[in-house]
Design a protein around this motif. Sequence first.
Motif, PDB file in Angstrom:
ATOM      1  N   TYR B 111      34.643 -94.559  16.027  1.00 64.11           N
ATOM      2  CA  TYR B 111      35.707 -93.677  15.562  1.00 64.11           C
ATOM      3  C   TYR B 111      36.021 -94.101  14.125  1.00 64.11           C
ATOM      4  O   TYR B 111      36.436 -95.237  13.893  1.00 64.11           O
ATOM      5  N   MET B 119      45.314 -95.534  14.672  1.00 64.71           N
ATOM      6  CA  MET B 119      44.286 -94.691  15.296  1.00 64.71           C
ATOM      7  C   MET B 119      44.578 -94.550  16.776  1.00 64.71           C
ATOM      8  O   MET B 119      44.764 -95.544  17.470  1.00 64.71           O
ATOM      9  N   TYR B 120      44.602 -93.331  17.222  1.00 59.38           N
ATOM     10  CA  TYR B 120      44.838 -93.032  18.634  1.00 59.38           C
ATOM     11  C   TYR B 120      43.659 -92.206  19.128  1.00 59.38           C
ATOM     12  O   TYR B 120      43.319 -91.179  18.539  1.00 59.38           O
ATOM     13  N   VAL B 121      43.041 -92.668  20.179  1.00 58.79           N
ATOM     14  CA  VAL B 121      41.907 -91.942  20.761  1.00 58.79           C
ATOM     15  C   VAL B 121      42.284 -91.565  22.185  1.00 58.79           C
ATOM     16  O   VAL B 121      42.495 -92.441  23.027  1.00 58.79           O
ATOM     17  N   PRO B 122      42.402 -90.282  22.475  1.00 60.25           N
ATOM     18  CA  PRO B 122      42.815 -89.883  23.822  1.00 60.25           C
ATOM     19  C   PRO B 122      41.713 -90.103  24.850  1.00 60.25           C
ATOM     20  O   PRO B 122      40.539 -90.272  24.493  1.00 60.25           O
TER      21      PRO B 122
END
Lengths: 182, 184
Positions: B111, B119-122
């Motif tokens: 990412y 950083m947010y990754v669902p």
Amino acid sequence: MRKIFIPLIIAGLLLVSTFAALQVARGQEISTPKSEVVINSESLDGNTRQVSAPEGADASNQPLIGFIDSPTAACVQPDPTKDECFLNWYYMSVSADPNYMITMTVALNDFGFVGRYNGFFQTSMYVPYNMNPDGYKVTCGALGSSGDPKWGKAYAYTIRARDSAGLGSANYGTSFCPAYTP
Amino acid sequence: MSHRFRISLLIFTIFAGLFLAWGVVQAAPALQASPGETGLAMLATPPPLPEQPAKELPDISFIDSPSASCTLPRENTGVCLLTWSYLYVDGGSNNIITMTVGIDDKARARYDGFFQTSMYVPSEMTSFRVPCGAPGVGGDPNWGANHNYVIRARDSAGLKAANYGTATCPADIPARNFLPLLTR
């Protein structure tokens, strides 16, 4: 008299062919849109974002379109036995308030346009990852094919937005994929 | 030795001496002792500099990667899905450059940050197929394979964070289809 005409004709032909060659050469230039002027630009770690306006327009008197927010460019290899990776973004968002958003487009530089989102009487645009839940399918590539020995292929992308005032915004970035190692 | 050579040598020596004297004069202020300081004290080891306060770097946070789950969506396929509720990391005032996921020593996702300090990754963007494994292959007879994972993050100041963990999967093996043996 005839002796003068022949060199004159030859000289004329040479002149015409030289101009023709010049025109061909100029036509091969990588053209940046001449009608656009970049009015704001930032670069960080290989990524660039820009806001541009039509040439001649007084951009200082206009409310600017914002930078496009496109965090977390992901390249995921769900199945390691396949040379299939999926590119996606957490979301893409841009605001042109009080102008209307006309379009936002996504292009993978290797393939061309892969997405276009059209505004409909809206001053901002938000495109979450789950509007395209699988992302964009690409090949992962062999180890080191991007130049980085730990990763597979790298995909350069361009996200553009345009508002009703003719202002544009663009993000240029690169996403690295895991390698396919059969 | 000729007379001329001797005179040249003499002139050279005089000039060398003059230059040396000039050098000493130039260096004298630097060696000047301050009032009350003896010559010996001047040559002693200088006192250590006062301790400078350490520059505080804004730390990258721990990576938040809750609920590492391994699920079996369809029986008799031998294919499990390894996912997390989400992945999250905060770079403070620095930008997040990358976050990566590796499973069983194989890079599976990267990412890349784009002008972002966190950083947010669902969950939906963290779904990885892994072999479920036969019962007991991971050591527990009720379960399948164990998969080791590493999640790494790096910020623009060069600071790094990493999570190391193991996810245990349900046991499942691909079904075998026995085709009838047809004789001609």
